[in-house]
Structure formats: structure tokens, C-alpha cells
Design a protein around this motif. Structure first.
Motif, PDB file in Angstrom:
ATOM      1  N   LEU A   1       1.002  -1.267  -0.097  1.00 42.34           N
ATOM      2  CA  LEU A   1      -0.121   0.033   0.114  1.00 42.34           C
ATOM      3  C   LEU A   1       0.763   1.155   0.114  1.00 42.34           C
ATOM      4  O   LEU A   1       1.935   1.206   0.828  1.00 42.34           O
ATOM      5  N   ALA A   2       0.395   2.098  -0.853  1.00 41.03           N
ATOM      6  CA  ALA A   2       0.987   3.566  -0.591  1.00 41.03           C
ATOM      7  C   ALA A   2      -0.104   4.282   0.019  1.00 41.03           C
ATOM      8  O   ALA A   2      -1.132   4.578  -0.617  1.00 41.03           O
ATOM      9  N   ILE A   3       0.194   5.054   1.283  1.00 42.17           N
ATOM     10  CA  ILE A   3      -0.827   5.631   1.816  1.00 42.17           C
ATOM     11  C   ILE A   3      -0.519   6.905   1.864  1.00 42.17           C
ATOM     12  O   ILE A   3       0.842   7.418   2.471  1.00 42.17           O
ATOM     13  N   ILE A   4      -1.364   7.864   1.596  1.00 38.79           N
ATOM     14  CA  ILE A   4      -1.086   9.502   1.504  1.00 38.79           C
ATOM     15  C   ILE A   4      -1.744  10.218   2.544  1.00 38.79           C
ATOM     16  O   ILE A   4      -2.845   9.915   2.866  1.00 38.79           O
ATOM     17  N   HIS A   5      -0.838  11.152   3.188  1.00 39.06           N
ATOM     18  CA  HIS A   5      -1.363  11.856   4.061  1.00 39.06           C
ATOM     19  C   HIS A   5      -1.137  13.219   3.978  1.00 39.06           C
ATOM     20  O   HIS A   5      -0.594  13.823   2.798  1.00 39.06           O
ATOM     21  N   HIS A   6      -1.605  14.402   4.855  1.00 39.65           N
ATOM     22  CA  HIS A   6      -1.291  15.664   4.887  1.00 39.65           C
ATOM     23  C   HIS A   6      -0.638  15.807   6.237  1.00 39.65           C
ATOM     24  O   HIS A   6      -0.843  15.087   7.012  1.00 39.65           O
ATOM     25  N   THR A   7       0.278  17.014   6.366  1.00 42.46           N
ATOM     26  CA  THR A   7       0.543  17.076   7.597  1.00 42.46           C
ATOM     27  C   THR A   7      -0.413  17.995   8.455  1.00 42.46           C
ATOM     28  O   THR A   7      -0.117  17.981   9.764  1.00 42.46           O
ATOM     29  N   ALA A   8      -1.381  18.383   7.719  1.00 47.35           N
ATOM     30  CA  ALA A   8      -2.379  19.368   8.538  1.00 47.35           C
ATOM     31  C   ALA A   8      -1.775  20.490   9.131  1.00 47.35           C
ATOM     32  O   ALA A   8      -2.505  21.266  10.181  1.00 47.35           O
ATOM     33  N   LEU A   9      -0.619  20.758   8.824  1.00 47.43           N
ATOM     34  CA  LEU A   9       0.165  21.874   9.420  1.00 47.43           C
ATOM     35  C   LEU A   9       0.177  23.197   8.207  1.00 47.43           C
ATOM     36  O   LEU A   9      -0.508  23.206   7.271  1.00 47.43           O
ATOM     37  N   TRP A  10       1.085  24.084   8.476  1.00 54.54           N
ATOM     38  CA  TRP A  10       0.993  25.483   7.507  1.00 54.54           C
ATOM     39  C   TRP A  10       1.483  25.183   6.466  1.00 54.54           C
ATOM     40  O   TRP A  10       2.174  24.154   6.148  1.00 54.54           O
ATOM     41  N   SER A  11       1.013  25.817   5.163  1.00 53.81           N
ATOM     42  CA  SER A  11       1.433  25.802   3.877  1.00 53.81           C
ATOM     43  C   SER A  11       2.993  26.381   3.783  1.00 53.81           C
ATOM     44  O   SER A  11       2.941  27.731   4.243  1.00 53.81           O
ATOM     45  N   CYS A  12       3.911  25.669   3.243  1.00 54.65           N
ATOM     46  CA  CYS A  12       5.312  26.323   3.424  1.00 54.65           C
ATOM     47  C   CYS A  12       5.559  27.297   2.170  1.00 54.65           C
ATOM     48  O   CYS A  12       5.066  26.943   1.222  1.00 54.65           O
ATOM     49  N   HIS A  13       6.339  28.208   2.569  1.00 56.00           N
ATOM     50  CA  HIS A  13       6.815  29.149   1.589  1.00 56.00           C
ATOM     51  C   HIS A  13       8.267  29.031   1.313  1.00 56.00           C
ATOM     52  O   HIS A  13       8.939  29.698   2.275  1.00 56.00           O
ATOM     53  N   GLY A  14       8.837  28.490   0.386  1.00 51.14           N
ATOM     54  CA  GLY A  14      10.450  28.468   0.410  1.00 51.14           C
ATOM     55  C   GLY A  14      11.038  27.079   1.280  1.00 51.14           C
ATOM     56  O   GLY A  14      10.230  26.450   2.232  1.00 51.14           O
ATOM     57  N   SER A  15      12.146  26.713   0.698  1.00 50.47           N
ATOM     58  CA  SER A  15      12.787  25.440   1.446  1.00 50.47           C
ATOM     59  C   SER A  15      12.950  25.740   2.858  1.00 50.47           C
ATOM     60  O   SER A  15      12.812  24.824   3.733  1.00 50.47           O
ATOM     61  N   GLN A  16      13.261  26.940   3.346  1.00 52.24           N
ATOM     62  CA  GLN A  16      13.668  27.292   4.808  1.00 52.24           C
ATOM     63  C   GLN A  16      12.443  26.803   5.533  1.00 52.24           C
ATOM     64  O   GLN A  16      12.460  26.071   6.800  1.00 52.24           O
ATOM     65  N   ASP A  17      11.300  27.198   5.146  1.00 52.09           N
ATOM     66  CA  ASP A  17       9.960  26.808   5.823  1.00 52.09           C
ATOM     67  C   ASP A  17       9.868  25.331   5.764  1.00 52.09           C
ATOM     68  O   ASP A  17       9.194  24.655   6.875  1.00 52.09           O
ATOM     69  N   HIS A  18      10.147  24.819   4.831  1.00 52.42           N
ATOM     70  CA  HIS A  18       9.865  23.199   4.632  1.00 52.42           C
ATOM     71  C   HIS A  18      10.754  22.723   5.906  1.00 52.42           C
ATOM     72  O   HIS A  18      10.281  21.793   6.496  1.00 52.42           O
ATOM     73  N   LEU A  19      12.103  23.138   5.853  1.00 54.95           N
ATOM     74  CA  LEU A  19      13.142  22.371   6.866  1.00 54.95           C
ATOM     75  C   LEU A  19      12.499  22.652   8.289  1.00 54.95           C
ATOM     76  O   LEU A  19      12.489  21.785   9.297  1.00 54.95           O
TER      77      LEU A  19
END
Ligand SMILES: [Zn+2]
Length: 182
Positions: A46-64
Motif C-alpha cells: 500500500l502507498a498511503i497518502i497523508h497531509h501534515t495538516a500544518l501550515w503551507s510552506c513558502h520556500g525551502s527554509q520553511d519546509h525544513l
């Protein structure tokens, strides 16, 4: 983990960006060492897809920032051995290594031993996922099959298909049919 078919970010070039996955390793995002690691016995069914349910990121620093936040949350508050997901997908299509391939995750109770967990970073109850994130996920799934880590006849599901949750949000859930390899 075999990453020979994917390009690390530093080798990224604009001409080939479309065809190659940008994979950011644990080291690159500053992941903490897992407390324990359990190997997946067979290719994931199975490949199970989730969302983190957190803020939407703007830029790679935000992702980190969000990655480290999630790992802390999972390890300290929930008592997991590591960040729960096998992979996380940024809005710009960057793929972040969570537990990676071949490792049992902690993302879908009762299904962790036969699945790979992939989380889109952000909240997709009302917001649509980016086409970059969707296409990276498609490529990631394909690479999992090529690597023998994902069963060639795997089933793609949303977290809500196997648990009592809204995850991965309505807007992402309805895109999953387009991601299926069937
Ligand atoms: Zn979920």
C-alpha cells in the motif's frame, strides 16, 4: 537506501529538473537519529497518502522548519522512534526523506507493516495540492516500484481509507485517483 536514480539537489539543473526527483536526505534537513528502525519485510503493498495538516510552506527554509517540527512532535509528544512518515512532499515538489524506503513507518495504525506513508506538507482540507507536489509523488511511487520497495501492483490509498480521520484533506484526497498507476 539506493538513490542512484535520483539527483541530489546540488546537481539540480533547470534543464533536467522536470524529469528528475529532487530528494532531500535526512542529513540535509537535519533529522535527528531514529531511536529504533524496523525493516519492512516485503515490498510495500500500500502507498498511503497523508497531509501534515500544518501550515503551507513558502520556500525551502520553511519546509525544513516544518520537518524538524514534525519530527519533534512525533518523537517527543507521540513517543515514536522517528518522524512517522516514510517521505514528505513539499509544495514545490521537493521530496524529503522521512524514514525512507524499506522501513516500517508510524503513520497508519494497523497498516504500517505493509505500506509506505507519504505526507504532503500543508493542510489540504480547503487548499488544493500543487501540480509539482503531485507529479513528484507520482515519480516517487514509480521509483519505489523500480527499486523493488513498492509492490508493482500496489494500491494507492488516502489515510481516511484505512482510519477514522479526515486526512489527507478533501482537496488532496480527490486528486489521488489521478495518481493511481492503474
Ligand atoms: Zn494521515
Amino acid at each position: 537506501m539506493d538513490t542512484s536514480h535520483v539527483k541530489p539537489p546540488e546537481e539540480e539543473s533547470s534543464t533536467t529538473a522536470e524529469k528528475c526527483l529532487t530528494l532531500v536526505s535526512r542529513n540535509q534537513w537535519g533529522a535527528l537519529v531514529p531511536l529504533c528502525k524496523e525493516t519492512l519485510q516485503y515490498p510495500a503493498e500500500l502507498a498511503i497518502i497523508h497531509h501534515t495538516a500544518l501550515w503551507s510552506c513558502h520556500g525551502s527554509q520553511d519546509h525544513l522548519t516544518q520537518l524538524r517540527h514534525i519530527q519533534k512532535l512525533h518523537m517527543q509528544d507521540r513517543g515514536f522512534d522517528d518522524i512517522g512518515y516514510n517521505f514528505l512532499i513539499g509544495r514545490d515538489g521537493t521530496v524529503y526523506e522521512g524514514r525512507g524506503w524499506g522501513v516500517v513507518g508510524a503513520h497508519a495504525k494497523g497498516h504500517n507493516h505493509n505500506s509506505v506513508g507519504i505526507a504532503f506538507m500543508g493542510n489540504f482540507n480547503d487548499e488544493a495540492p500543487s501540480s509539482a507536489a503531485l507529479s513528484s509523488t507520482q515519480q516517487l511511487l514509480l521509483s519505489g516500484v523500480v527499486l523493488g520497495q513498492l509492490h508493482h501492483n500496489y494500491t494507492l490509498l488516502g489515510h481516511r481509507d484505512v482510519g477514522d480521520t479526515e486526512c489527507p484533506g478533501n482537496m488532496l484526497y480527490k486528486e489521488l485517483q489521478h495518481l493511481s498507476h492503474h
